[in-house]
Write a protein that holds these residues in place. Structure first.
Motif, PDB file in Angstrom:
ATOM      1  N   SER A 338       0.894  -1.329  -0.010  1.00  0.00           N
ATOM      2  CA  SER A 338      -0.157  -0.033   0.098  1.00  0.00           C
ATOM      3  C   SER A 338       0.589   1.402   0.006  1.00  0.00           C
ATOM      4  O   SER A 338       0.413   2.327  -0.519  1.00  0.00           O
ATOM      5  CB  SER A 338      -1.092  -0.029   1.172  1.00  0.00           C
ATOM      6  OG  SER A 338      -0.194   0.175   2.331  1.00  0.00           O
ATOM      7  N   ARG A 339       1.989   1.143   0.376  1.00  0.00           N
ATOM      8  CA  ARG A 339       3.069   2.348   0.449  1.00  0.00           C
ATOM      9  C   ARG A 339       3.248   2.874  -0.687  1.00  0.00           C
ATOM     10  O   ARG A 339       3.291   3.981  -1.134  1.00  0.00           O
ATOM     11  CB  ARG A 339       4.274   2.130   1.273  1.00  0.00           C
ATOM     12  CG  ARG A 339       4.257   1.670   2.664  1.00  0.00           C
ATOM     13  CD  ARG A 339       5.438   1.305   3.295  1.00  0.00           C
ATOM     14  NE  ARG A 339       5.604   1.158   4.716  1.00  0.00           N
ATOM     15  CZ  ARG A 339       5.802   1.858   5.524  1.00  0.00           C
ATOM     16  NH1 ARG A 339       5.709   3.096   5.413  1.00  0.00           N
ATOM     17  NH2 ARG A 339       5.728   1.558   7.046  1.00  0.00           N
ATOM     18  N   MET A 340       3.377   1.736  -1.849  1.00  0.00           N
ATOM     19  CA  MET A 340       3.905   2.331  -3.106  1.00  0.00           C
ATOM     20  C   MET A 340       2.610   2.509  -3.995  1.00  0.00           C
ATOM     21  O   MET A 340       2.421   3.628  -4.773  1.00  0.00           O
ATOM     22  CB  MET A 340       4.489   0.926  -4.039  1.00  0.00           C
ATOM     23  CG  MET A 340       5.022   1.376  -5.100  1.00  0.00           C
ATOM     24  SD  MET A 340       6.327   2.631  -4.907  1.00  0.00           S
ATOM     25  CE  MET A 340       7.578   1.879  -4.094  1.00  0.00           C
ATOM     26  N   VAL A 341       1.597   2.052  -3.609  1.00  0.00           N
ATOM     27  CA  VAL A 341       0.178   2.347  -4.319  1.00  0.00           C
ATOM     28  C   VAL A 341      -0.185   3.811  -3.989  1.00  0.00           C
ATOM     29  O   VAL A 341      -0.572   4.473  -4.856  1.00  0.00           O
ATOM     30  CB  VAL A 341      -1.000   1.394  -3.801  1.00  0.00           C
ATOM     31  CG1 VAL A 341      -2.082   1.916  -4.349  1.00  0.00           C
ATOM     32  CG2 VAL A 341      -0.604   0.028  -4.297  1.00  0.00           C
ATOM     33  N   SER A 343       2.109   6.292  -2.974  1.00  0.00           N
ATOM     34  CA  SER A 343       2.766   7.380  -3.454  1.00  0.00           C
ATOM     35  C   SER A 343       2.529   7.510  -5.145  1.00  0.00           C
ATOM     36  O   SER A 343       2.402   8.658  -5.435  1.00  0.00           O
ATOM     37  CB  SER A 343       4.358   6.836  -3.337  1.00  0.00           C
ATOM     38  OG  SER A 343       4.705   5.484  -3.776  1.00  0.00           O
ATOM     39  N   TYR A 344       2.401   6.377  -5.912  1.00  0.00           N
ATOM     40  CA  TYR A 344       2.175   6.659  -7.274  1.00  0.00           C
ATOM     41  C   TYR A 344       0.596   6.915  -7.228  1.00  0.00           C
ATOM     42  O   TYR A 344       0.549   7.646  -8.159  1.00  0.00           O
ATOM     43  CB  TYR A 344       2.382   5.175  -8.041  1.00  0.00           C
ATOM     44  CG  TYR A 344       3.910   4.741  -8.077  1.00  0.00           C
ATOM     45  CD1 TYR A 344       4.449   5.701  -8.950  1.00  0.00           C
ATOM     46  CD2 TYR A 344       4.429   3.881  -7.482  1.00  0.00           C
ATOM     47  CE1 TYR A 344       6.082   5.337  -9.364  1.00  0.00           C
ATOM     48  CE2 TYR A 344       5.821   3.500  -7.657  1.00  0.00           C
ATOM     49  CZ  TYR A 344       6.626   4.124  -8.650  1.00  0.00           C
ATOM     50  OH  TYR A 344       7.957   4.012  -8.736  1.00  0.00           O
ATOM     51  N   GLY A 345      -0.100   6.497  -6.576  1.00  0.00           N
ATOM     52  CA  GLY A 345      -1.750   7.053  -6.894  1.00  0.00           C
ATOM     53  C   GLY A 345      -1.835   8.465  -6.667  1.00  0.00           C
ATOM     54  O   GLY A 345      -2.666   9.187  -7.220  1.00  0.00           O
ATOM     55  N   ILE A 346      -1.066   8.806  -5.530  1.00  0.00           N
ATOM     56  CA  ILE A 346      -1.501  10.126  -5.207  1.00  0.00           C
ATOM     57  C   ILE A 346      -0.922  11.331  -6.392  1.00  0.00           C
ATOM     58  O   ILE A 346      -1.666  12.150  -6.733  1.00  0.00           O
ATOM     59  CB  ILE A 346      -0.651  10.573  -3.899  1.00  0.00           C
ATOM     60  CG1 ILE A 346      -1.308  10.136  -2.747  1.00  0.00           C
ATOM     61  CG2 ILE A 346      -0.425  11.930  -3.713  1.00  0.00           C
ATOM     62  CD1 ILE A 346      -0.472  10.093  -1.216  1.00  0.00           C
ATOM     63  N   VAL A 347       0.261  10.684  -6.773  1.00  0.00           N
ATOM     64  CA  VAL A 347       0.828  11.709  -8.083  1.00  0.00           C
ATOM     65  C   VAL A 347      -0.055  11.636  -9.082  1.00  0.00           C
ATOM     66  O   VAL A 347      -0.444  12.631  -9.767  1.00  0.00           O
ATOM     67  CB  VAL A 347       2.030  11.206  -8.414  1.00  0.00           C
ATOM     68  CG1 VAL A 347       2.637  11.824  -9.715  1.00  0.00           C
ATOM     69  CG2 VAL A 347       3.174  11.169  -7.220  1.00  0.00           C
ATOM     70  N   ALA A 348      -0.548  10.625  -9.456  1.00  0.00           N
ATOM     71  CA  ALA A 348      -1.595  10.206 -10.540  1.00  0.00           C
ATOM     72  C   ALA A 348      -3.016  11.231 -10.281  1.00  0.00           C
ATOM     73  O   ALA A 348      -3.437  11.801 -11.172  1.00  0.00           O
ATOM     74  CB  ALA A 348      -2.022   9.004 -11.095  1.00  0.00           C
ATOM     75  N   LEU A 349      -3.380  10.616  -9.104  1.00  0.00           N
ATOM     76  CA  LEU A 349      -4.767  11.405  -8.720  1.00  0.00           C
ATOM     77  C   LEU A 349      -4.486  12.942  -8.907  1.00  0.00           C
ATOM     78  O   LEU A 349      -5.406  13.591  -9.372  1.00  0.00           O
ATOM     79  CB  LEU A 349      -5.126  11.007  -7.651  1.00  0.00           C
ATOM     80  CG  LEU A 349      -6.590  11.381  -7.015  1.00  0.00           C
ATOM     81  CD1 LEU A 349      -7.693  11.167  -7.711  1.00  0.00           C
ATOM     82  CD2 LEU A 349      -6.863  10.804  -5.492  1.00  0.00           C
ATOM     83  N   ALA A 350      -3.506  13.457  -8.131  1.00  0.00           N
ATOM     84  CA  ALA A 350      -3.294  14.834  -8.368  1.00  0.00           C
ATOM     85  C   ALA A 350      -3.174  15.401  -9.441  1.00  0.00           C
ATOM     86  O   ALA A 350      -3.882  16.515  -9.813  1.00  0.00           O
ATOM     87  CB  ALA A 350      -2.239  15.051  -7.186  1.00  0.00           C
ATOM     88  N   LEU A 351      -2.379  15.099 -10.442  1.00  0.00           N
ATOM     89  CA  LEU A 351      -2.274  15.435 -11.754  1.00  0.00           C
ATOM     90  C   LEU A 351      -3.596  15.050 -12.487  1.00  0.00           C
ATOM     91  O   LEU A 351      -3.898  16.270 -13.253  1.00  0.00           O
ATOM     92  CB  LEU A 351      -1.311  14.623 -12.507  1.00  0.00           C
ATOM     93  CG  LEU A 351       0.136  14.756 -12.260  1.00  0.00           C
ATOM     94  CD1 LEU A 351       1.241  13.881 -12.818  1.00  0.00           C
ATOM     95  CD2 LEU A 351       0.688  16.169 -11.937  1.00  0.00           C
TER      96      LEU A 351
END
Length: 383
Positions: A338-341, A343-351
């Motif tokens: 979930s840590r990796m999910v 970090s990557y998910g936040i960047v994708a969602l925020a963009l």
């Protein structure tokens, strides 16, 4: 117009509000005491804030998120490995590591700036590719130069691999938490003891460095260079027509960001106490970008408040989600993944949310323009 401003303001706080709600919901299933959560978040904020703040200037100059931040992180790690190989310890070793990292980071920053000036409009993906390119050079230097006859490190051969060349995968830093201890020593001499918030000992010197970086960022925005960065970030063509050297201004922004990233990586690693020689720099840009975006920043606009708030929210979620996911699913591996999910998910969602926000803002601006109507020229007075 007031309604439009309110909607724009509401959209700007949507990302931090979303992750604040997620963090609040994750507290109970995580099973962690609130005191422990607060202590861990404060430790991580002090450890990571410098790196996040290093992202601000390229965004101001219109270059988006600097995913080449890891270039500076590599320079910082080269500085730490060098001073450890020379047998240096304590705060002096960290200051020497900074002195070594600055020229390395400057060279890398200039190289990155030259490349990004030839990739205008595609800076983020280009900076990401640059990070992969320089990572290969870094790996070569660490594996085949350090420990060789060029840099033998005779003062401390314990960091060298058994084959006689190359640095070990993991290093226990001899200057571990030296900045923290330096601050404790200063406060003890001044006040008689270090400062505490509950059981959390305040890392005074590290916080001082973060405050100084915030002041430096505020200062540079008020200089001629800072005003040029803002102008270039708003419209490169207009800035060029105004006599601003666009390429040089962008080069300054990325170079300063890279130098600050090197210092930030040294601060991060000395607080951590250990260094993953070959992979320790790889997550620096991703986690810093995620922190900044959570704070309500975008690829076009970011400030100190976004960096500090986002670092706190990101690491709150980072502390809570693994145990919460483990509790909810009963699988510890899912908790770790979930840590990796996150970090990557936040960047994708925020963009994605940023792109939707820009589209929505354009719609609001068009609605406001239609609402005002077409202005009519006043009639000339008769007589």
């Amino acid at each position: 117009m007031k309604s439009n401003r309110f909607q724009k303001g509401l959209m700007s706080v949507a990302v931090p509000a979303l992750f604040l709600i997620i963090s609040a919901l994750a507290i109970k299933p995580s099973g962690l005491p609130v005191e422990y959560i607060a202590e861990q978040v404060m430790i991580r904020m002090v450890r990571n804030s410098f790196l996040v703040l290093a992202l601000l200037l390229p965004i101001m100059a219109g270059m988006g998120i600097n995913f080449a931040l890891s270039l500076g992180a590599m320079a910082g790690q080269i500085g730490l490995i060098t001073v450890q190989g020379l047998g240096m310890k304590g705060p002096e070793a960290l200051f020497a590591a900074i002195l070594i990292s600055v020229p390395v980071a400057l060279l890398l920053g200039i190289f990155a700036g030259q490349v990004l000036n030839r990739a205008k409009g595609r800076e983020m993906i280009t900076s990401m590719m640059l990070a992969f390119l320089i990572n290969g050079v870094y790996q070569f230097v660490i594996l085949y130069i350090f420990g060789s006859s060029i840099l033998p490190f005779n003062a401390n051969r314990s960091i060298i691999l058994s084959k006689g060349v190359g640095v070990r995968n993991t290093l226990e830093l001899t200057s571990s938490q030296a900045f923290d201890k330096l601050g404790d020593s200063f406060l003890t001499n001044l006040l008689g003891s270090p400062l505490y918030i509950g059981n959390f000992k305040i890392p005074f010197f590290t916080i001082l460095l973060i405050v100084l970086l915030c002041l430096f960022t505020l200062w540079i925005t008020r200089t001629k260079l800072g005003q040029d960065m803002r102008a270039v970030g708003q419209d490169m063509e207009v800035a060029a027509n105004s006599g601003i050297n666009v390429d040089r201004t962008r080069l300054w922004a990325i170079s300063i960001s890279t130098i600050l990233a090197g210092i930030g990586q040294i601060i991060y690693l000395q607080n951590l106490g250990t260094m993953n020689t070959y992979t320790g720099h790889e997550s620096s840009a991703l986690y810093s970008a995620a922190s900044l975006l959570i704070g309500g920043a975008s690829v076009a606009s970011a400030g100190i408040l976004n960096a500090i708030l986002g670092t706190g929210l990101f690491h709150t979620l980072f502390v809570l989600m693994p145990p919460a996911a483990t509790t909810l699913t009963g699988n510890s591996m899912i908790g770790e993944y979930s840590r990796m999910v996150i970090s990557y998910g936040i960047v994708a969602l925020a963009l994605v949310m940023h792109a939707r926000r820009k589209i929505r803002e354009k719609e609001l601006d068009r609605q406001a323009f239609r609402g005002q109507g077409t202005p009519v020229a006043p009639k000339k007075a008769e007589g």
